[in-house]
Design an enzyme around this catalytic site. Structure first.
Site, PDB file in Angstrom:
ATOM      1  N   ARG A  65       0.721  -1.291   0.051  1.00  5.89           N
ATOM      2  CA  ARG A  65      -0.081   0.055  -0.156  1.00  5.89           C
ATOM      3  C   ARG A  65       0.876   1.361  -0.036  1.00  5.89           C
ATOM      4  NH1 ARG A  65      -5.062  -0.110   3.924  1.00  5.89           N
ATOM      5  NH2 ARG A  65      -3.317   0.090   5.554  1.00  5.89           N
ATOM      6  N   ASP A  66       2.205   1.377   0.081  1.00  6.01           N
ATOM      7  CA  ASP A  66       2.978   2.446  -0.126  1.00  6.01           C
ATOM      8  C   ASP A  66       4.155   2.239  -0.829  1.00  6.01           C
ATOM      9  OD1 ASP A  66       3.439   5.125   0.343  1.00  6.01           O
ATOM     10  OD2 ASP A  66       4.689   4.830   2.339  1.00  6.01           O
ATOM     11  N   LEU A  67       4.146   1.543  -2.185  1.00  3.00           N
ATOM     12  CA  LEU A  67       5.212   1.319  -2.831  1.00  3.00           C
ATOM     13  C   LEU A  67       5.516   2.490  -3.610  1.00  3.00           C
ATOM     14  CD1 LEU A  67       4.525  -2.125  -4.716  1.00  3.00           C
ATOM     15  CD2 LEU A  67       6.298  -1.668  -3.211  1.00  3.00           C
TER      16      LEU A  67
END
Length: 183
Positions: A65-67
């Protein structure tokens, strides 16, 4: 550096602690900032390794969810570079009951330039597709030297992410193969 003699014995520890691997290298963000657009062959190798790591996480039901390039680390080794995915701080294990979720509908978490449309819209059930979207943004940035979607403010950026308002990569880098642009 700390020597083994300076480390406390397990019996001396009174607080929980976390031991992490020391990584030597640089983030993909640092590489892009320093070198600009990346050669397609180098992109392929970095993405091959990163995709394998992401596949393992997804197989275990974990969505990052935060690449973003700051969370892709290029480790220097004698055999070349190894790619490691970092910072699973806002990741979520799929299939958990809603009472165990850190996020709820309407709460937007992530880095705006790399957010998928469903994240930008504040949806609660974010799956592996969000990571694949971020992967695509990173690919675009590696190839062109710029993220695909910009905005004058946060709301404008989120709207443009939601509607997919971006220029094709070959508009910024005409030498890219058409097949690569399709990816």
């Amino acid at each position: 550096e700390v020597t083994r003699a300076e480390l406390p014995s397990l019996g001396d520890l009174k607080q929980p602690y976390l031991v992490m691997e020391l990584l030597e290298g640089e983030t993909l963000a640092d590489r892009i900032q320093r070198e600009g657009p990346t050669a397609p062959g180098v992109v392929r190798e970095i993405f091959r390794q990163a995709a394998l790591g992401l596949a393992v996480a997804h197989d275990k039901g974990i969505v990052h969810r935060d690449l973003k390039p700051d969370n892709v680390f290029l480790v220097r080794q004698s055999r070349g570079e190894m790619v490691k995915l970092l910072d699973f701080g806002i990741s979520r294990a799929q299939g958990l009951d809603t009472e165990f979720r850190l996020t709820t509908t309407g709460l937007v978490l992530g880095t705006p330039f790399y957010m998928s449309p469903e994240q930008a819209q504040g949806q609660a059930d974010i799956g592996p597709a969000a990571d694949l979207y971020a992967f695509g943004v990173i690919l675009y940035e590696m190839l062109s030297g710029s993220v695909p979607i910009h905005g004058d403010n946060y709301n404008q950026l989120m709207y443009r992410v939601s509607v997919g308002d971006f220029a094709p990569p070959r508009a910024l880098r005409p030498d890219l193969p058409a097949e690569l642009e399709q990816i």
